[in-house]
Design a protein around this motif. Sequence first.
Motif, mmCIF file in Angstrom:
data_model
loop_
_atom_site.group_PDB
_atom_site.id
_atom_site.type_symbol
_atom_site.label_atom_id
_atom_site.label_comp_id
_atom_site.label_asym_id
_atom_site.label_seq_id
_atom_site.Cartn_x
_atom_site.Cartn_y
_atom_site.Cartn_z
ATOM 1 N N GLN A 60 0.831 -1.209 0.000
ATOM 2 C CA GLN A 60 0.000 0.000 0.000
ATOM 3 C C GLN A 60 0.861 1.253 0.000
ATOM 4 O OE1 GLN A 60 -3.695 0.572 0.645
ATOM 5 N NE2 GLN A 60 -3.386 -1.130 -0.749
ATOM 6 N N LEU A 61 1.927 1.202 0.790
ATOM 7 C CA LEU A 61 2.777 2.399 0.931
ATOM 8 C C LEU A 61 3.799 2.488 -0.192
ATOM 9 C CD1 LEU A 61 3.276 2.095 4.790
ATOM 10 C CD2 LEU A 61 1.943 3.860 3.601
ATOM 11 N N ILE B 254 -3.831 8.101 11.170
ATOM 12 C CA ILE B 254 -3.077 7.662 9.995
ATOM 13 C C ILE B 254 -3.480 6.240 9.605
ATOM 14 C CG2 ILE B 254 -1.093 9.205 10.286
ATOM 15 C CD1 ILE B 254 0.403 6.934 11.612
ATOM 16 N N ALA B 255 -4.127 5.534 10.512
ATOM 17 C CA ALA B 255 -4.626 4.194 10.200
ATOM 18 C C ALA B 255 -5.759 3.885 11.172
ATOM 19 C CB ALA B 255 -3.526 3.151 10.352
ATOM 20 N N ALA B 256 -6.686 3.016 10.750
ATOM 21 C CA ALA B 256 -7.780 2.628 11.634
ATOM 22 C C ALA B 256 -8.408 1.339 11.103
ATOM 23 C CB ALA B 256 -8.837 3.729 11.725
ATOM 24 N N ASN C 179 -5.829 4.678 2.269
ATOM 25 C CA ASN C 179 -5.645 4.318 0.848
ATOM 26 C C ASN C 179 -6.568 3.143 0.537
ATOM 27 O OD1 ASN C 179 -4.706 3.958 -1.707
ATOM 28 N ND2 ASN C 179 -2.767 3.000 -1.092
ATOM 29 N N GLY C 180 -7.859 3.380 0.818
ATOM 30 C CA GLY C 180 -8.842 2.315 0.562
ATOM 31 C C GLY C 180 -8.988 1.412 1.773
ATOM 32 N N ASN D 35 -9.782 -2.744 -1.550
ATOM 33 C CA ASN D 35 -10.553 -1.584 -2.025
ATOM 34 C C ASN D 35 -12.057 -1.806 -1.948
ATOM 35 O OD1 ASN D 35 -8.161 -0.170 -2.605
ATOM 36 N ND2 ASN D 35 -7.932 -1.487 -4.404
ATOM 37 N N ILE D 36 -12.504 -2.181 -0.753
ATOM 38 C CA ILE D 36 -13.930 -2.436 -0.526
ATOM 39 C C ILE D 36 -14.704 -1.122 -0.617
ATOM 40 C CG2 ILE D 36 -15.636 -3.287 1.130
ATOM 41 C CD1 ILE D 36 -13.314 -4.922 2.405
ATOM 42 N N LYS D 37 -15.800 -1.128 -1.382
ATOM 43 C CA LYS D 37 -16.650 0.064 -1.499
ATOM 44 C C LYS D 37 -18.012 -0.257 -0.883
ATOM 45 C CE LYS D 37 -13.830 2.928 -3.253
ATOM 46 N NZ LYS D 37 -13.248 3.749 -2.147
ATOM 47 N N ILE D 38 -18.486 0.602 0.011
ATOM 48 C CA ILE D 38 -19.800 0.396 0.636
ATOM 49 C C ILE D 38 -20.882 0.809 -0.370
ATOM 50 C CG2 ILE D 38 -19.825 2.713 1.657
ATOM 51 C CD1 ILE D 38 -21.245 1.547 4.100
#
Length: 349
Positions: free
Chosen positions: A34-35, A178-180, A197-198, A217-220
């Motif tokens: 990701q980074l 920065i993250a969760a 980042n997604g 890249n899950i989209k609700i």
Amino acid sequence: MAKTPESLELSINDATDRSLDRDCTTLSRHVLQQLQSFSPDAQDLSALMNRIGLAGKLIARRLSRAGLMEGVLGFTGEVNVQGESVKKMDVYANDVFISVFKQSGLVCRLASEEMEQPYYIPENCPIGRYTLLYDPIDGSSNTDTNLSLGSIFSIRQQEGTDSDGQAIDLLSNGHKQIAAGYILYGPSTMLVYTIANGVHSFTLDPSLGEFILTEENIKIPNHGPVYSVNEGNFWQWEESIREYIRYVHRTEGYTARYSGAMVSDIHRILVQGGVFLYPGTIQKPEGKLRLLYETAPLAFLIEQAGGRATTGLVNILDVVPKKLHQRTPLIIGSKEDVAKVESFIQNGH
Ligand code: AFP
């Protein structure tokens, strides 16, 4: 046209390569991907996420055996800073998060829903520039009934030295995360996270002892059938929320789902769409849920998936806490469904 032995072999090899590649996409590797960097910061964040994964594995193992062990379930007899009776699993899980970060050099401070003040790991300070904020067991009321539970986490960069131990720098808005993410202890154990980042999900493969990439890249969905709220509080709510609930009762296509563990309900809504509400009550306008450990981390994640999170009046990520254990009302989920609730709160319809 029938497949030739060669092309059949090729497709089998492709499929094997793909599943092997997926089986090797562990959490720490995915964070580095990701980074797109192997910098010290990237390595640190990857190692940090890996430690959160370790905490999840330890808690999942304890939960899966709880019914077979003495003294794992039930209450401790203590009351926590939230005024709630503490479950033995709350204490175990809280200690697990502290233990996995000892001798890590990564996290100097851990702030938890279960602790009045943050816990400092001296050997990690001041080099450990990160603070972990977490709800070790979300849905404690489900621990003794073998129902699904969660852990919620959020990572922030420490600002200043916090020499007075008041953690004032944590009293800042949710955009500072920065993250969760969360760990869901259900039929399988899943970890869902974002580093802005997604949103990506992993499933714990007990045979490997690794969280393996499940979906990227899950989209609700913008709208969904689920509304999730404790209707037992109906008469304690403002009229606008009652009106919204009357609206979903008389409108085709809505279905109620409420598990007692917000992580489970949010995960369902991330996949199927819909809205989760924990409104304020007339007695407690700020509601029950804790901003730094529950609502801000989930808001950060759901917004990354294309959803929304609000108090009903302001975006959760814009709320600046005045105290570490501040609570906020929460309306979170699919864009259209959150907007529908907001329209009742802001315009009464
Ligand atoms: P506990 O962890 O204290 O059980 O609280 C769980 C929670 O924070 C959230 O996960 C639930 O959605 C909500 O509270 C349940 O609260 P009610 O029992 O008041 O509905």
